[in-house]
Scaffold this active site. Structure first.
Site, short mmCIF file in Angstrom:
data_model
loop_
_atom_site.label_atom_id
_atom_site.label_comp_id
_atom_site.label_asym_id
_atom_site.label_seq_id
_atom_site.Cartn_x
_atom_site.Cartn_y
_atom_site.Cartn_z
N CYS A 23 68.57 1.70 -53.06
CA CYS A 23 69.36 2.06 -54.24
C CYS A 23 68.44 2.15 -55.45
O CYS A 23 67.44 1.44 -55.54
CB CYS A 23 70.45 1.02 -54.48
SG CYS A 23 71.54 1.46 -55.86
N ASP A 32 69.06 1.09 -58.27
CA ASP A 32 69.29 -0.08 -59.12
C ASP A 32 67.97 -0.77 -59.49
O ASP A 32 67.16 -1.10 -58.61
CB ASP A 32 70.20 -1.07 -58.36
CG ASP A 32 70.74 -2.15 -59.27
OD1 ASP A 32 69.94 -2.90 -59.87
OD2 ASP A 32 71.98 -2.26 -59.39
N ARG A 92 67.29 -3.62 -60.33
CA ARG A 92 67.11 -5.02 -59.92
C ARG A 92 66.66 -5.18 -58.47
O ARG A 92 66.52 -6.30 -57.98
CB ARG A 92 68.43 -5.79 -60.14
CG ARG A 92 68.87 -5.80 -61.59
CD ARG A 92 70.33 -6.21 -61.70
NE ARG A 92 71.20 -5.27 -60.99
CZ ARG A 92 72.53 -5.44 -60.85
NH1 ARG A 92 73.11 -6.50 -61.37
NH2 ARG A 92 73.25 -4.53 -60.22
N HIS A 135 72.52 -3.22 -51.52
CA HIS A 135 72.57 -4.54 -52.15
C HIS A 135 74.00 -4.87 -52.53
O HIS A 135 74.76 -4.00 -52.94
CB HIS A 135 71.65 -4.59 -53.38
CG HIS A 135 72.05 -3.66 -54.47
ND1 HIS A 135 72.73 -4.06 -55.60
CD2 HIS A 135 71.91 -2.32 -54.60
CE1 HIS A 135 72.96 -3.02 -56.38
NE2 HIS A 135 72.49 -1.94 -55.79
N CYS A 189 76.74 -3.53 -55.53
CA CYS A 189 76.21 -2.20 -55.91
C CYS A 189 77.18 -1.43 -56.81
O CYS A 189 78.35 -1.22 -56.45
CB CYS A 189 75.91 -1.40 -54.65
SG CYS A 189 75.21 0.24 -54.98
ZN LIG Z 1 73.20 -0.01 -56.06
#
Ligand SMILES: [Zn+2]
Length: 211
Positions: free
Chosen positions: A42, A44, A46, A98, A101
């Site tokens: 992803c 993302d 993090r 994750h 999400c």
């Molecule tokens: Zn995500």
């Protein structure tokens, strides 16, 4: 210093530190790239693949998008997959989602995220539909999202196995193995949720016989 200037400055500090620790660091990486892994994760911020797996430059080939989807009409992802499998000869493909999400949450909301994002998130709604019975039995919203995160990762691993790129490599070279993982933002731990070893039987509907 402007925020982006901090990045450039930190880059110089990093490069100097690397050289001080290991004078051959950049020279070694200059001429050869032989990663063993393709990571589809992803976007993302993090979930930085190299940090959470402690892999070094040169060890992991990376593609990231919203909610780590493998969409067979996605020219970007398919090019990465083709290059990783046929040129880099990677041995493992990891799809890593994750928990929590945002892409998954958005997909099961009824929000309008405008055309392009709606289009992308539709892929996730379709997975929800397939597993509607199981998901709608989960009362807790967070748990429901997290279960869909796992189901999504599995589906994306299946999507990889459905490609001619993967099937051809399985037939000819018995690689790569496919792995579906989920990263937990709470404790930094990755849980494996599915593994498909090279050559495993798949739904015959998606098999190509004349590769
Ligand atoms: Zn995500």
């Amino acid at each position: 210093m402007k925020p982006y200037e901090i990045l450039l400055n930190d880059n110089k500090i990093w490069a100097a530190k690397k050289l001080a620790e290991d004078p051959g660091f950049f020279d070694r990486l200059l001429h050869v790239q032989t990663p063993e892994f393709l990571w589809i994760g992803c976007s993302d911020s993090r979930v930085p693949p190299d940090q959470i797996t402690q892999t070094k430059p040169g060890e992991i080939f990376i593609h990231r998008n919203v909610a780590n989807l493998v969409v067979n009409t996605d020219v970007n992802l398919m090019s990465v997959l083709d290059y990783a499998v046929n040129h880099l000869k990677i041995k493992h493909v990891v799809v890593c989602g994750h928990y929590g999400c945002g892409g998954i949450k958005a997909a099961i909301s009824n929000g309008d995220f405008n055309q392009v994002l709606n289009m992308w998130l539709r892929n996730i709604k379709d997975i929800y539909r397939i597993h509607r019975k199981e998901l709608e039995a989960i009362a807790d919203e967070e748990k429901k999202v997290n279960r869909l995160v796992e189901l999504n990762v599995k589906e994306q691993v299946f999507n990889l196995a459905k490609t001619a790129i993967i099937q051809k490599a399985w037939n000819n070279e018995q690689r790569p193995d496919l792995h579906g993982w989920v990263y937990d933002l709470h404790d930094g731990i990755i849980d494996p949720v599915i593994e498909m070893n090279a050559g495993i039987d798949i739904d015959p509907l998606y098999e190509f016989h004349d590769l």
